[in-house]
Design an enzyme around this catalytic site. Structure first.
Site, PDB file in Angstrom:
ATOM      1  N   GLN A 110      -4.313   5.570   5.308  1.00 39.56           N
ATOM      2  CA  GLN A 110      -2.858   5.585   5.446  1.00 39.56           C
ATOM      3  C   GLN A 110      -2.340   4.219   5.874  1.00 39.56           C
ATOM      4  O   GLN A 110      -1.338   3.729   5.348  1.00 39.56           O
ATOM      5  CB  GLN A 110      -2.423   6.638   6.466  1.00 39.56           C
ATOM      6  CG  GLN A 110      -0.901   6.746   6.592  1.00 39.56           C
ATOM      7  CD  GLN A 110      -0.449   7.789   7.588  1.00 39.56           C
ATOM      8  OE1 GLN A 110      -1.174   8.106   8.528  1.00 39.56           O
ATOM      9  NE2 GLN A 110       0.743   8.319   7.398  1.00 39.56           N
ATOM     10  N   ASP A 113      -2.547   1.821   2.928  1.00 42.64           N
ATOM     11  CA  ASP A 113      -1.539   2.184   1.936  1.00 42.64           C
ATOM     12  C   ASP A 113      -0.195   1.564   2.306  1.00 42.64           C
ATOM     13  O   ASP A 113       0.552   1.096   1.438  1.00 42.64           O
ATOM     14  CB  ASP A 113      -1.419   3.708   1.850  1.00 42.64           C
ATOM     15  CG  ASP A 113      -0.285   4.144   0.930  1.00 42.64           C
ATOM     16  OD1 ASP A 113      -0.331   3.803  -0.264  1.00 42.64           O
ATOM     17  OD2 ASP A 113       0.649   4.815   1.406  1.00 42.64           O
ATOM     18  N   ASP A 115       0.211  -1.165   3.719  1.00 44.71           N
ATOM     19  CA  ASP A 115       0.134  -2.618   3.526  1.00 44.71           C
ATOM     20  C   ASP A 115       0.467  -3.010   2.095  1.00 44.71           C
ATOM     21  O   ASP A 115       0.839  -4.162   1.836  1.00 44.71           O
ATOM     22  CB  ASP A 115      -1.279  -3.107   3.885  1.00 44.71           C
ATOM     23  CG  ASP A 115      -1.410  -4.618   3.868  1.00 44.71           C
ATOM     24  OD1 ASP A 115      -0.396  -5.319   4.039  1.00 44.71           O
ATOM     25  OD2 ASP A 115      -2.529  -5.117   3.677  1.00 44.71           O
ATOM     26  N   THR A 196       5.086  -6.273  -0.277  1.00 50.59           N
ATOM     27  CA  THR A 196       4.190  -6.976  -1.186  1.00 50.59           C
ATOM     28  C   THR A 196       3.049  -6.053  -1.606  1.00 50.59           C
ATOM     29  O   THR A 196       2.578  -5.225  -0.821  1.00 50.59           O
ATOM     30  CB  THR A 196       3.583  -8.233  -0.539  1.00 50.59           C
ATOM     31  OG1 THR A 196       2.648  -7.839   0.466  1.00 50.59           O
ATOM     32  CG2 THR A 196       4.667  -9.106   0.072  1.00 50.59           C
ATOM     33  N   PHE A 198       0.127  -7.159  -2.312  1.00 49.33           N
ATOM     34  CA  PHE A 198      -1.124  -7.794  -1.905  1.00 49.33           C
ATOM     35  C   PHE A 198      -1.667  -7.187  -0.616  1.00 49.33           C
ATOM     36  O   PHE A 198      -0.902  -6.747   0.253  1.00 49.33           O
ATOM     37  CB  PHE A 198      -0.920  -9.296  -1.721  1.00 49.33           C
ATOM     38  CG  PHE A 198      -0.398  -9.986  -2.934  1.00 49.33           C
ATOM     39  CD1 PHE A 198      -1.227 -10.219  -4.028  1.00 49.33           C
ATOM     40  CD2 PHE A 198       0.926 -10.393  -3.010  1.00 49.33           C
ATOM     41  CE1 PHE A 198      -0.748 -10.844  -5.155  1.00 49.33           C
ATOM     42  CE2 PHE A 198       1.412 -11.021  -4.142  1.00 49.33           C
ATOM     43  CZ  PHE A 198       0.576 -11.251  -5.224  1.00 49.33           C
ATOM     44  N   ASP A 200      -2.373  -8.229   2.310  1.00 47.50           N
ATOM     45  CA  ASP A 200      -2.066  -9.461   3.040  1.00 47.50           C
ATOM     46  C   ASP A 200      -1.640  -9.214   4.479  1.00 47.50           C
ATOM     47  O   ASP A 200      -1.064 -10.089   5.123  1.00 47.50           O
ATOM     48  CB  ASP A 200      -0.971 -10.244   2.311  1.00 47.50           C
ATOM     49  CG  ASP A 200       0.305  -9.429   2.113  1.00 47.50           C
ATOM     50  OD1 ASP A 200       0.333  -8.262   2.546  1.00 47.50           O
ATOM     51  OD2 ASP A 200       1.266  -9.955   1.515  1.00 47.50           O
ATOM     52  N   SER A 202       0.730  -7.307   5.566  1.00 45.49           N
ATOM     53  CA  SER A 202       2.183  -7.241   5.756  1.00 45.49           C
ATOM     54  C   SER A 202       2.535  -6.181   6.794  1.00 45.49           C
ATOM     55  O   SER A 202       3.640  -6.192   7.345  1.00 45.49           O
ATOM     56  CB  SER A 202       2.892  -6.951   4.430  1.00 45.49           C
ATOM     57  OG  SER A 202       2.498  -5.702   3.888  1.00 45.49           O
ATOM     58  N   GLU A 274       5.345   6.817  12.417  1.00 42.63           N
ATOM     59  CA  GLU A 274       5.196   8.136  11.813  1.00 42.63           C
ATOM     60  C   GLU A 274       4.201   9.014  12.560  1.00 42.63           C
ATOM     61  O   GLU A 274       4.476  10.181  12.836  1.00 42.63           O
ATOM     62  CB  GLU A 274       4.776   7.997  10.354  1.00 42.63           C
ATOM     63  CG  GLU A 274       5.896   7.595   9.422  1.00 42.63           C
ATOM     64  CD  GLU A 274       5.483   7.588   7.967  1.00 42.63           C
ATOM     65  OE1 GLU A 274       6.380   7.427   7.116  1.00 42.63           O
ATOM     66  OE2 GLU A 274       4.286   7.756   7.682  1.00 42.63           O
ATOM     67  N   HIS A 369      -3.767  12.780   1.614  1.00 45.13           N
ATOM     68  CA  HIS A 369      -2.987  13.803   2.302  1.00 45.13           C
ATOM     69  C   HIS A 369      -3.779  15.099   2.472  1.00 45.13           C
ATOM     70  O   HIS A 369      -3.521  15.876   3.388  1.00 45.13           O
ATOM     71  CB  HIS A 369      -1.690  14.086   1.525  1.00 45.13           C
ATOM     72  CG  HIS A 369      -0.730  12.947   1.569  1.00 45.13           C
ATOM     73  ND1 HIS A 369       0.388  12.872   0.763  1.00 45.13           N
ATOM     74  CD2 HIS A 369      -0.719  11.810   2.315  1.00 45.13           C
ATOM     75  CE1 HIS A 369       1.047  11.745   1.016  1.00 45.13           C
ATOM     76  NE2 HIS A 369       0.391  11.098   1.952  1.00 45.13           N
TER      77      HIS A 369
END
Length: 638
Positions: A110, A113, A115, A196, A198, A200, A202, A274, A369
C-alpha cells in the site's frame, strides 16, 4: 490560450529539458524531463497510460453501466454492490494466514502504491448539469456515478445509493504529429495520475515545488525535512509535521483535552493518515532522511544545505527502488514471472514510457485489498500482545494519527507488521467486513464498501473486461464455465461469478484477476503477475534516474546501497532492537530475528567527497576575513 482557460498545463517542449535546472544529476520533484525527449512521461498530473483502448458505452466517456438496459454480450452487467455481497464480502470469520510472509508485505504494498499512483476524483461536488449535489442524488449526471444499493422501489420509484464521484478527466495530450487514426482514442475520456509514476519516494518529498518546500526544514543547514514542533516520542524521536490548515478532519481521542489535539499529519502523499501502518512507514522514512542528511553533513561540511538535501533524497529514492524490486515484487508475482517480465537490468531505455497504466492503478495493484487483515496487532518487545496498547479492529485505525502519538509511538505497530503473518487471498474471504462495511473516508459520510468502490472505479475508467486482458498477456481466453473453473482458485466462486455475469467477457478485470489460482511461489495469478511485472519493468527501464543507471551513483555507492534493507531503516529509526533480515518474511519470534547490530547496513563513507582545492582556498580566505573582523571588534571594544 486554450490551456489557460481549461486549467490544463501548457505543453513542455524538449528544449526546456536541456536547461541547466533539468539537466543536473537530480530528478525534478514533478518528474518532468526525466525523459528529455518526452518530458511528460511519468510526470505528475499526466495521463495514465492505456495499454488497451478504453471501452465506454458511448465510445467517448460514459462508464460501463451508465445507461439502463445496455447489454454486453446479450446481458446487463450486474450491479457492483450485488457482486460485492455475493462474491467478495467475507462469508466466514476465520482468516487463512500466510505461513511464509509477514503483514509488512501487505502494508509495504500500500505504501509503495502511494509512491507511484494517485487518481484524483472530481473536485466538483455538484453535477455539471442541473447543480445536483452528488452526495444526495442517485442520478447519473457527471461527475456523479452513485452506486446503487437496492433495486428500484416499484411503488415510489425511489432507490437507495451510495455517493461515488468519477475520476477527474485528464487533459488532452495530443501532439502535432498525431494521425487521424490516433485522434479518436486520444479524445476519449482519460484519467490522470496526480503524482509521479516513478519510484522516487514522492511519499516522502511530494510531487510539486510548493509541497516540497512545505515538507522541508528550510532553516536547517543540514538539508533536513520538517518534523512536528509539538510532539515527539518518549525517546525524543520525531513525528511528522501537522497539515498547514488546522483544525483538520482527522479523528481525535474521545478524552482529548484542549491543547493536546493531534491533527492530520503532513507528508509527501495526502493519503498518509488513512491507516496507522501508513503513518508509521511515512514517519520512518522522514526520520531516515534526517539521519542520512545529518551524517552527510558530518562527512562533507563543505556541502550546502541544498546539496545535502538532494543527495539524501537520491539515496532514499534508491532505497525505495531496491526494497521494492529486490525484496517485495518477486514475492508478489513469483520468481518465474519476475524473470519473465522484468529480468536483469539492461540500462535506461528512453523509448520506454514509465507512466503508470490505467489497468495497473485501477485493477492489478489493488490485489492487495484482499490481503488486508481485519485487525492491526500491536506487540510488545517480546512480540506478544502489548499489555498497554491492545490490538485494534481495522476501522479504528482509519484517520487516527492521535493513536501513534498517545499510544506508544511507532514501535508497537512496526512490531505488529513484522511479527504477524499476512492474510492469504481466500475465495471465501476475499475482503474483510472491515473494508466492505466499515470503510471510512473524509469526503463521503457513512460507511463504504471498498469492493464495490473498486468495481465501480474500473467501470468509471472504461477498463476492458477480464478476457481482453488475459489475451493482452498472452493467456488463453475463457470461453465457458469449465474454462473459468480451471483458472479460478475455487470452483464454487467461479460458478457464482458466471451466474452473475452470464458471459466470461463481461467479468470485471479486478474480480477476475483476484480469483485466479496463484502462480507457484507468488501471491497473484497469471494475469495480475503479468500486469504487475510489465509495469514494474517499465518503471525501472524508463527511469533515467534509476539507481542502477549509469552515472547516477558510483560503483562503490551502489554496492553500499545494496547492503541496506527495510530492517536497517527500522533499526536505525526506532527503539526496535531485533528484526528479521528480510522484514517481509514471517518468523515466530525469536526464530528468524537478529539483533539490529548484526544486520548489515550501508556505510555512507562512499559519499565522502573531498572539497575542491579552490573551495579550500576560498574557505581559508573567508576564515581569515572573519578572524580579522573579530580582532578589529575586540580592539574597538577596548
Amino acid at each position: 490560450v486554450i490551456a489557460d482557460l481549461s486549467g490544463c498545463p501548457s505543453p513542455v517542449h524538449t528544449d526546456v529539458c536541456h536547461h541547466e535546472g533539468f539537466s543536473s544529476k537530480y530528478s525534478s520533484i514533478s518528474g518532468v524531463c526525466n525523459n528529455r525527449q518526452k518530458p511528460l512521461w511519468g510526470s505528475a498530473n499526466n495521463v495514465l497510460a492505456r495499454w488497451l483502448p478504453a471501452e465506454y458505452e458511448d465510445r467517448e466517456s460514459q462508464p460501463k453501466g451508465w445507461n439502463s438496459g445496455q447489454l454486453y454480450n446479450g446481458f446487463q452487467l450486474p450491479p457492483v454492490q450485488e457482486v460485492s455481497k455475493k462474491i467478495l464480502q467475507s462469508s466466514i470469520k476465520s482468516v487463512t494466514l500466510d505461513d511464509i510472509y509477514s503483514q509488512m508485505l501487505v502494508d509495504w504494498g500500500q505504501y509503495i502504491d502511494h509512491d507511484i499512483s494517485f487518481t484524483p476524483q472530481s473536485t466538483s461536488r455538484v453535477a455539471f448539469s442541473g447543480g445536483l449535489d452528488c452526495l444526495k442524488t442517485c442520478e447519473y449526471i457527471n461527475p456523479c456515478f452513485p452506486i446503487e444499493t437496492v433495486s428500484h422501489d416499484q411503488l415510489s420509484g425511489n432507490r437507495s445509493c451510495v455517493p461515488f464521484f468519477r475520476s477527474s478527466p485528464a487533459c488532452f495530450s495530443g501532439n502535432a504529429q498525431a494521425t487521424t487514426a490516433d485522434i479518436k482514442p486520444a479524445l476519449q475520456r482519460q484519467q490522470m495520475n496526480s503524482i509521479t509514476s516513478f519510484l522516487d519516494a514522492s511519499t516522502v518529498y511530494g510531487h510539486t515545488p510548493n509541497l516540497q518546500s512545505a515538507l522541508r526544514d528550510l532553516s536547517s543547514s543540514e538539508g533536513k525535512l520538517a518534523v512536528n514542533s509539538r510532539f515527539m516520542d518518549q525517546r525524543g524521536r520525531s513525528y511528522l509535521p501537522f497539515v498547514l490548515k488546522t483544525p483538520s478532519p482527522c479523528f481525535q481521542d474521545s478524552n482529548h483535552r484542549q491543547g493536546d489535539r493531534v491533527d492530520c499529519f503532513l507528508a509527501g502523499d495526502s493519503r498518509v493518515n488513512e491507516v496507522l501502518p501508513l503513518v508509521a512507514l511515512h514517519t520512518l522514512w522522514v526520520r531516515e532522511h534526517n539521519r542520512i542528511a545529518e551524517a552527510l553533513h558530518d562527512l562533507n561540511p563543505h556541502w550546502s544545505s541544498e546539496i545535502i538535501y538532494q543527495e539524501a533524497r537520491k539515496i532514499i529514492g534508491a532505497l525505495h527502488q531496491i526494497i521494492t524490486t529486490r525484496d517485495y515484487v518477486p514475492k508478489v508475482i513469483g520468481r518465474e514471472a519476475f524473470d519473465r517480465y522484468i529480468g536483469p537490468y539492461g540500462g535506461y531505455d528512453p523509448t520506454i514510457n514509465p507512466s503508470v497504466s490505467n489497468v495497473f492503478a485501477t485493477a492489478a495493484f489493488r490485489f492487495g485489498h484482499a490481503t488486508i487483515s481485519s485487525v492491526l496487532r500491536r506487540l510488545n518487545e517480546s512480540f506478544q500482545e502489548h499489555e498497554q496498547f491492545s490490538s485494534l479492529s481495522l476501522h479504528k485505525t482509519f484517520f487516527s494519527p492521535w493513536r501513534l502519538v498517545k499510544e506508544g509511538g511507532l514501535e508497537p505497530i512496526l512490531r505488529g507488521l513484522l511479527g504477524t503473518p499476512a492474510a492469504v487471498v481466500n475465495p471465501d474471504n476475499l475482503l474483510t467486513k472491515e473494508l466492505t462495511g466499515r470503510l471510512v473516508t473524509l469526503n463521503v459520510p457513512g460507511d463504504l464498501d471498498l469492493a464495490a468502490l473498486n468495481l465501480q472505479r474500473g467501470r468509471d475508467h472504461g477498463l476492458p473486461g477480464y478476457n481482453d486482458w488475459r489475451q493482452f498477456c498472452g493467456l488463453e481466453r475463457i470461453w465457458n464455465r469449465d474454462d473459468f473453473r480451471q483458472v479460478a482458485n475455487d470452483e464454487s466462486v467461479a460458478e457464482k461469478i458466471m451466474d452473475l455475469y452470464k458471459h466470461p467477457d463481461n467479468i470485471d478485470i479486478w474480480l477476475g484477476g483476484l480469483v485466479e489460482e496463484p502462480l507457484p511461489g507468488s501471491r497473484t495469478g497469471p494475469l495480475f503477475s503479468c500486469l504487475i511485472g510489465k509495469q514494474v519493468a517499465m518503471l525501472r527501464d524508463g527511469d533515467r534516474f534509476w539507481w542502477e543507471s549509469e552515472g547516477v551513483f558510483t560503483e562503490r555507492q551502489r554496492m553500499e546501497l545494496q547492503t541496506h534493507s527495510l530492517s536497517c531503516v527500522i533499526c536505525d529509526n526506532s527503539e526496535i532492537n531485533e528484526a528479521p533480515l528480510d522484514p517481509f518474511v514471517f518468523g515466530r519470534y525469536p526464530d528468524g530475528f537478529r539483533l539490529c547490530s548484526n544486520i548489515p547496513s550501508m556505510s555512507l563513507e562512499a559519499w565522502r567527497e573531498e572539497p575542491h582545492p579552490g573551495t579550500l582556498r576560498l574557505f581559508s580566505r573567508l576564515c581569515g576575513v572573519f578572524r580579522n573582523l573579530v580582532v578589529q571588534q575586540m580592539i574597538t571594544a577596548r
